[in-house]
Motif scaffolding. Structure first.
Motif, PDB file in Angstrom:
ATOM      1  N   GLY A 288       0.813  -1.214   0.000  1.00 46.41           N
ATOM      2  CA  GLY A 288       0.000   0.000   0.000  1.00 46.41           C
ATOM      3  C   GLY A 288       0.848   1.266   0.000  1.00 46.41           C
ATOM      4  O   GLY A 288       0.313   2.374   0.051  1.00 46.41           O
ATOM      5  N   TRP A 289       2.163   1.087  -0.034  1.00 47.85           N
ATOM      6  CA  TRP A 289       3.062   2.252  -0.097  1.00 47.85           C
ATOM      7  C   TRP A 289       3.273   2.526  -1.585  1.00 47.85           C
ATOM      8  O   TRP A 289       4.184   2.026  -2.195  1.00 47.85           O
ATOM      9  CB  TRP A 289       4.374   1.949   0.643  1.00 47.85           C
ATOM     10  N   ILE A 290       2.362   3.308  -2.149  1.00 48.36           N
ATOM     11  CA  ILE A 290       2.180   3.330  -3.600  1.00 48.36           C
ATOM     12  C   ILE A 290       3.279   4.078  -4.359  1.00 48.36           C
ATOM     13  O   ILE A 290       4.009   4.887  -3.788  1.00 48.36           O
ATOM     14  CB  ILE A 290       0.782   3.893  -3.976  1.00 48.36           C
ATOM     15  N   ARG A 291       3.379   3.812  -5.663  1.00 47.93           N
ATOM     16  CA  ARG A 291       4.468   4.336  -6.489  1.00 47.93           C
ATOM     17  C   ARG A 291       4.479   5.864  -6.547  1.00 47.93           C
ATOM     18  O   ARG A 291       5.513   6.482  -6.738  1.00 47.93           O
ATOM     19  CB  ARG A 291       4.382   3.758  -7.905  1.00 47.93           C
ATOM     20  N   LYS A 292       3.289   6.462  -6.382  1.00 49.78           N
ATOM     21  CA  LYS A 292       3.200   7.928  -6.404  1.00 49.78           C
ATOM     22  C   LYS A 292       3.996   8.569  -5.273  1.00 49.78           C
ATOM     23  O   LYS A 292       4.211   9.780  -5.273  1.00 49.78           O
ATOM     24  CB  LYS A 292       1.736   8.363  -6.243  1.00 49.78           C
ATOM     25  N   LEU A 293       4.386   7.783  -4.273  1.00 51.16           N
ATOM     26  CA  LEU A 293       5.147   8.339  -3.143  1.00 51.16           C
ATOM     27  C   LEU A 293       6.631   8.512  -3.451  1.00 51.16           C
ATOM     28  O   LEU A 293       7.403   8.949  -2.583  1.00 51.16           O
ATOM     29  CB  LEU A 293       4.943   7.479  -1.887  1.00 51.16           C
ATOM     30  N   PRO A 358      -4.368   4.881   5.808  1.00 46.08           N
ATOM     31  CA  PRO A 358      -4.300   3.632   6.592  1.00 46.08           C
ATOM     32  C   PRO A 358      -5.131   2.500   5.985  1.00 46.08           C
ATOM     33  O   PRO A 358      -4.760   1.335   6.116  1.00 46.08           O
ATOM     34  CB  PRO A 358      -4.838   4.037   7.971  1.00 46.08           C
ATOM     35  N   CYS A 359      -6.234   2.853   5.304  1.00 47.80           N
ATOM     36  CA  CYS A 359      -7.045   1.823   4.625  1.00 47.80           C
ATOM     37  C   CYS A 359      -6.245   1.099   3.561  1.00 47.80           C
ATOM     38  O   CYS A 359      -6.496  -0.060   3.260  1.00 47.80           O
ATOM     39  CB  CYS A 359      -8.231   2.452   3.880  1.00 47.80           C
ATOM     40  N   THR A 360      -5.317   1.820   2.950  1.00 48.76           N
ATOM     41  CA  THR A 360      -4.576   1.280   1.817  1.00 48.76           C
ATOM     42  C   THR A 360      -3.360   0.461   2.250  1.00 48.76           C
ATOM     43  O   THR A 360      -2.847  -0.327   1.471  1.00 48.76           O
ATOM     44  CB  THR A 360      -4.141   2.459   0.903  1.00 48.76           C
ATOM     45  N   ILE A 361      -2.880   0.669   3.477  1.00 50.34           N
ATOM     46  CA  ILE A 361      -1.739  -0.140   3.949  1.00 50.34           C
ATOM     47  C   ILE A 361      -2.234  -1.575   4.079  1.00 50.34           C
ATOM     48  O   ILE A 361      -3.123  -1.863   4.860  1.00 50.34           O
ATOM     49  CB  ILE A 361      -1.159   0.404   5.282  1.00 50.34           C
ATOM     50  N   SER A 362      -1.676  -2.467   3.281  1.00 48.31           N
ATOM     51  CA  SER A 362      -2.337  -3.748   3.016  1.00 48.31           C
ATOM     52  C   SER A 362      -2.184  -4.753   4.151  1.00 48.31           C
ATOM     53  O   SER A 362      -1.439  -4.546   5.114  1.00 48.31           O
ATOM     54  CB  SER A 362      -1.811  -4.331   1.712  1.00 48.31           C
ATOM     55  N   TYR A 363      -2.907  -5.863   3.985  1.00 46.79           N
ATOM     56  CA  TYR A 363      -2.881  -6.970   4.950  1.00 46.79           C
ATOM     57  C   TYR A 363      -1.477  -7.542   5.100  1.00 46.79           C
ATOM     58  O   TYR A 363      -1.196  -8.246   6.050  1.00 46.79           O
ATOM     59  CB  TYR A 363      -3.851  -8.072   4.491  1.00 46.79           C
TER      60      TYR A 363
END
Ligand SMILES: *Cc1c(COP(=O)(O)O)cnc(C)c1O
Length: 389
Positions: A288-293, A358-363
């Motif tokens: 969830g630490w996406i490429r846009k970062l 936080p929703c996007t930080i994955s399982y």
């Protein structure tokens, strides 16, 4: 056994912060107004049962989720408090909800008729009628339909109308014009009902914090429970300070020196200008630490350092001010010394709202639950073999 994990990336959930946020709201609201803690989406990525229990201990009396599966997951984990499903449920699943004592949202005559036809249980079902006052999402808009729904519920010996509610589209904006329009609509729609159900609610976090005299007798408290402001524009106007519960950490697993002209990551988009120290950090877009970062900053040894080159699925590289030992902690969200990276910083950098982070930080990222500063539990969703059930 508090659980374990075997990778150097984890999220810390500060349950004391959640307790404080709920207890502060409890103190702030009128004694007659109850709190429904919104724990949908695995409690906005924080951990559903841990947050639910903390919120209940801190003064919440009810829970809300988006889908029936989320309510069932809470029941399976031993949560006995009242739960309301805010979203749509299939008519054939009303029996299941009844067996688990889960309240449902109703907003369609056809759905209710179908549910009534299929319902063979000898158990009661509680419904909350949803009114669409201007959100344009779920909810009844016409008086006739609202009346028909109440009549069908009242006719059925096991169905009962436990609540009526609506949801605001702009409660988090400084300009209150549309909020007032929706609020007036809600008052008008409440008059359509032949009687007042036990629970009347319209307050999300923004409404509860800004208009505590307009929330009737229970609020649906979500984002602010996690210590996040419903929007940046109302952040300076909140009635009490919120404590952010979610932080994200990793450790450098490889450190090397780059020579001028050497490249980093896919596409070879980053070129070292001088001799530079580069650290590899085991977190990537699958977490969830996406490429846009790319080019955003993280904390190492209490200072902000940039993410360089493209973020990969499982790893990324950062530029270090000096050689640091393998195992050095990297804080992606949270504090190190006097420096901090907040969820709002991350959200602003990628042009979204704090809710999404936080929703996007994955399982795949294990959650460590902290209570009174010590580790209460570790949830490794990968080892558990699923998301959060
Ligand atoms: C998610 C949700 C909430 C919680 O909203 P916050 O802004 O997070 O407090 C309340 N009501 C409904 C219907 C929701 O879907």
């Amino acid at each position: 056994m508090v659980g374990s994990f075997h990778r150097d990336t984890w999220a810390e959930i500060d349950l004391d912060a959640i307790f404080y946020n709920v207890a502060s709201l409890r103190e702030f609201l009128d004694d007659r107004t109850e709190i429904m803690a919104v724990v949908k989406a695995n409690a906005y990525g924080h951990g559903d049962v841990q947050v639910a229990q903390t919120a209940l201990e801190a003064g919440a009396s009810h829970l809300a989720v988006a889908f029936l599966d989320e309510a069932l997951a809470l029941r399976k984990k031993g949560v006995t408090a009242p739960i309301l499903v805010l979203g749509a449920v299939r008519p054939e699943d009303v029996e299941l909800a009844a067996r688990e004592r889960i309240a449902l949202t109703v907003f369609q005559v056809e759905w209710l008729e179908r549910a009534k036809q299929l319902f063979k249980e000898e158990l009661p079902v509680s419904f909350h009628l949803k009114m669409d006052t201007g959100m344009g999402r779920l909810g009844v808009k016409e008086q006739e339909e609202a009346k028909r729904i109440v009549a069908i519920i009242d006719e059925h010996p096991l169905f009962s109308l436990e609540g009526v509610y609506t949801h605001f589209a702009t409660a988090d904006e400084v300009n209150t014009e549309y909020f007032s329009f929706q609020y007036q609509n809600f008052l008008r729609m409440l008059d359509w009902l032949p009687y007042k159900p036990k629970w009347i609610h319209c307050g999300n976090s923004a409404t509860s914090l800004r208009f505590p005299d307009k929330v009737f007798n229970i609020v649906r408290f979500g984002i602010a429970m996690y210590g996040l402001s419903p929007s940046l524009e109302i952040k300076p106007h909140l009635p009490f300070a919120l404590k952010e519960a979610f932080s994200l950490h990793s450790r450098v697993v490889h450190v090397k020196r780059l020579l001028p002209g050497e490249k980093v990551s896919y596409g070879a988009t980053y070129t070292a200008k001088d001799e530079e120290w580069v650290g590899t950090v085991p977190i990537g877009y699958a977490d969830g630490w996406i490429r846009k970062l790319q080019n955003f900053q993280v904390l190492v040894d209490g200072v902000k350092v940039p993410i360089i080159g493209r973020i990969c699925m499982d790893q990324m590289m950062i530029r270090l001010p000096k050689k640091v030992p393998v195992g050095t902690q990297v804080t992606l969200i949270g504090r190190q010394g006097g420096e901090q990276v907040t969820i709002d910083d991350v959200a602003q950098y990628i042009g979204t709202i704090n809710y999404e982070i936080p929703c996007t930080i994955s399982y795949r990222v294990p959650r460590i639950f902290l209570k009174k500063k010590s580790i209460m539990e570790v949830r490794n969703f990968v080892l558990d073999g699923n998301r959060y059930v």
